[in-house]
Design a protein around this motif. Structure first.
Motif, PDB file in Angstrom:
ATOM      1  N   HIS A  95       0.855  -1.182   0.000  1.00 57.90           N
ATOM      2  CA  HIS A  95       0.000   0.000   0.000  1.00 57.90           C
ATOM      3  C   HIS A  95       0.897   1.240   0.000  1.00 57.90           C
ATOM      4  O   HIS A  95       2.076   1.184   0.343  1.00 57.90           O
ATOM      5  CB  HIS A  95      -0.938   0.002   1.215  1.00 57.90           C
ATOM      6  N   ASP A  96       0.315   2.305  -0.442  1.00 52.68           N
ATOM      7  CA  ASP A  96       1.012   3.588  -0.373  1.00 52.68           C
ATOM      8  C   ASP A  96      -0.008   4.685  -0.116  1.00 52.68           C
ATOM      9  O   ASP A  96      -1.211   4.478  -0.229  1.00 52.68           O
ATOM     10  CB  ASP A  96       1.853   3.860  -1.626  1.00 52.68           C
ATOM     11  N   GLU A  97       0.514   5.838   0.264  1.00 57.73           N
ATOM     12  CA  GLU A  97      -0.358   6.931   0.668  1.00 57.73           C
ATOM     13  C   GLU A  97       0.204   8.234   0.115  1.00 57.73           C
ATOM     14  O   GLU A  97       1.399   8.486   0.197  1.00 57.73           O
ATOM     15  CB  GLU A  97      -0.410   6.969   2.200  1.00 57.73           C
ATOM     16  N   ASN A  98      -0.673   9.035  -0.468  1.00 60.14           N
ATOM     17  CA  ASN A  98      -0.297  10.359  -0.968  1.00 60.14           C
ATOM     18  C   ASN A  98      -1.168  11.402  -0.283  1.00 60.14           C
ATOM     19  O   ASN A  98      -2.376  11.247  -0.189  1.00 60.14           O
ATOM     20  CB  ASN A  98      -0.496  10.460  -2.486  1.00 60.14           C
ATOM     21  N   ARG A  99      -0.519  12.440   0.164  1.00 57.08           N
ATOM     22  CA  ARG A  99      -1.255  13.527   0.824  1.00 57.08           C
ATOM     23  C   ARG A  99      -1.196  14.777  -0.052  1.00 57.08           C
ATOM     24  O   ARG A  99      -0.128  15.163  -0.512  1.00 57.08           O
ATOM     25  CB  ARG A  99      -0.662  13.823   2.184  1.00 57.08           C
ATOM     26  N   PHE A 100      -2.355  15.353  -0.206  1.00 59.48           N
ATOM     27  CA  PHE A 100      -2.465  16.624  -0.885  1.00 59.48           C
ATOM     28  C   PHE A 100      -2.957  17.634   0.153  1.00 59.48           C
ATOM     29  O   PHE A 100      -2.990  17.323   1.341  1.00 59.48           O
ATOM     30  CB  PHE A 100      -3.404  16.513  -2.091  1.00 59.48           C
ATOM     31  N   GLU A 101      -3.379  18.770  -0.261  1.00 52.28           N
ATOM     32  CA  GLU A 101      -3.771  19.809   0.699  1.00 52.28           C
ATOM     33  C   GLU A 101      -4.765  19.323   1.741  1.00 52.28           C
ATOM     34  O   GLU A 101      -4.470  19.288   2.928  1.00 52.28           O
ATOM     35  CB  GLU A 101      -4.333  21.017  -0.052  1.00 52.28           C
ATOM     36  N   ASN A 102      -5.943  18.927   1.318  1.00 52.98           N
ATOM     37  CA  ASN A 102      -6.983  18.508   2.262  1.00 52.98           C
ATOM     38  C   ASN A 102      -7.335  17.024   2.113  1.00 52.98           C
ATOM     39  O   ASN A 102      -8.205  16.527   2.818  1.00 52.98           O
ATOM     40  CB  ASN A 102      -8.266  19.326   2.062  1.00 52.98           C
ATOM     41  N   ILE A 103      -6.689  16.358   1.188  1.00 54.58           N
ATOM     42  CA  ILE A 103      -7.101  14.996   0.837  1.00 54.58           C
ATOM     43  C   ILE A 103      -5.928  14.036   1.027  1.00 54.58           C
ATOM     44  O   ILE A 103      -4.796  14.331   0.656  1.00 54.58           O
ATOM     45  CB  ILE A 103      -7.575  14.934  -0.632  1.00 54.58           C
ATOM     46  N   ILE A 105      -4.985  10.202  -0.114  1.00 52.20           N
ATOM     47  CA  ILE A 105      -5.371   9.083  -0.971  1.00 52.20           C
ATOM     48  C   ILE A 105      -4.501   7.884  -0.583  1.00 52.20           C
ATOM     49  O   ILE A 105      -3.277   7.956  -0.616  1.00 52.20           O
ATOM     50  CB  ILE A 105      -5.173   9.417  -2.462  1.00 52.20           C
ATOM     51  N   ARG A 106      -5.170   6.818  -0.223  1.00 54.43           N
ATOM     52  CA  ARG A 106      -4.469   5.585   0.149  1.00 54.43           C
ATOM     53  C   ARG A 106      -4.813   4.510  -0.878  1.00 54.43           C
ATOM     54  O   ARG A 106      -5.989   4.309  -1.199  1.00 54.43           O
ATOM     55  CB  ARG A 106      -4.891   5.149   1.542  1.00 54.43           C
ATOM     56  N   ARG A 107      -3.785   3.850  -1.382  1.00 52.79           N
ATOM     57  CA  ARG A 107      -3.977   2.767  -2.354  1.00 52.79           C
ATOM     58  C   ARG A 107      -3.493   1.460  -1.735  1.00 52.79           C
ATOM     59  O   ARG A 107      -2.375   1.387  -1.220  1.00 52.79           O
ATOM     60  CB  ARG A 107      -3.216   3.061  -3.638  1.00 52.79           C
ATOM     61  N   ASN A 108      -4.337   0.446  -1.808  1.00 51.23           N
ATOM     62  CA  ASN A 108      -3.995  -0.891  -1.343  1.00 51.23           C
ATOM     63  C   ASN A 108      -3.929  -1.811  -2.562  1.00 51.23           C
ATOM     64  O   ASN A 108      -4.808  -1.765  -3.426  1.00 51.23           O
ATOM     65  CB  ASN A 108      -5.051  -1.422  -0.362  1.00 51.23           C
ATOM     66  N   TYR A 109      -2.905  -2.647  -2.618  1.00 54.38           N
ATOM     67  CA  TYR A 109      -2.704  -3.556  -3.729  1.00 54.38           C
ATOM     68  C   TYR A 109      -2.853  -4.991  -3.248  1.00 54.38           C
ATOM     69  O   TYR A 109      -2.293  -5.380  -2.227  1.00 54.38           O
ATOM     70  CB  TYR A 109      -1.309  -3.367  -4.339  1.00 54.38           C
ATOM     71  N   TYR A 110      -3.608  -5.773  -4.011  1.00 56.54           N
ATOM     72  CA  TYR A 110      -3.896  -7.153  -3.650  1.00 56.54           C
ATOM     73  C   TYR A 110      -3.597  -8.069  -4.822  1.00 56.54           C
ATOM     74  O   TYR A 110      -3.676  -7.672  -5.981  1.00 56.54           O
ATOM     75  CB  TYR A 110      -5.373  -7.331  -3.282  1.00 56.54           C
ATOM     76  N   LYS A 111      -3.297  -9.318  -4.495  1.00 62.03           N
ATOM     77  CA  LYS A 111      -3.099 -10.353  -5.513  1.00 62.03           C
ATOM     78  C   LYS A 111      -3.948 -11.554  -5.107  1.00 62.03           C
ATOM     79  O   LYS A 111      -3.905 -11.999  -3.957  1.00 62.03           O
ATOM     80  CB  LYS A 111      -1.628 -10.746  -5.586  1.00 62.03           C
TER      81      LYS A 111
END
Length: 131
Positions: A95-103, A105-111
């Motif tokens: 998984h990874d996480e990106n932060r913007f001003e107010n948001i 976004i977290r991405r989870n990867y599955y197999k």
């Protein structure tokens, strides 16, 4: 004088005809074998496709039997599905996480790994986005 075929010409023609007939029989046998293998492979891939779903990761490490997985009323289809076992394994890749001003976004990867008892295997990669 009467013209006719000699004994040698008849023997050679018969031998050539026999070689051609055996070759055609062999080609037909190979074609039928390849057609049966192709149909079996296609059917196995169809069974795997039935077991695949779009569910989010659920830590499944189990075997499913198609006749129990689906509620089938048709006896012929139920008999065909009986005893077909598909192994399902879920795994978190990362998984990874990106932060913007107010948001954030977290991405989870599955197999998800699907394997069929006849040696056909499929791996499906999925991802989930959380806001």
């Amino acid at each position: 004088m009467k013209k006719s075929f000699s004994l040698m010409e008849v023997i050679i023609a018969t031998a050539l005809l026999a070689v051609v007939m055996v070759s055609l029989y062999k080609v037909q046998g190979n074609s039928i074998f390849l057609l049966e293998k192709s149909n079996e492979s296609r059917k196995s891939i169809d069974f795997l496709s039935l077991a695949m779903d779009a569910k989010i990761y659920s830590k499944r490490n189990k075997n499913i039997f198609l006749d129990k997985y689906f509620n089938i009323q048709n006896d012929d289809i139920r008999k065909e599905f009986k005893g077909i076992k598909i192994k399902i394994e879920d795994e978190i890749i990362g998984h990874d996480e990106n932060r913007f001003e107010n948001i954030t976004i977290r991405r989870n990867y599955y197999k998800t790994f699907y394997s069929f008892e006849k040696g056909i295997k499929k791996t499906i990669y999925k991802f989930e986005i959380e806001l």
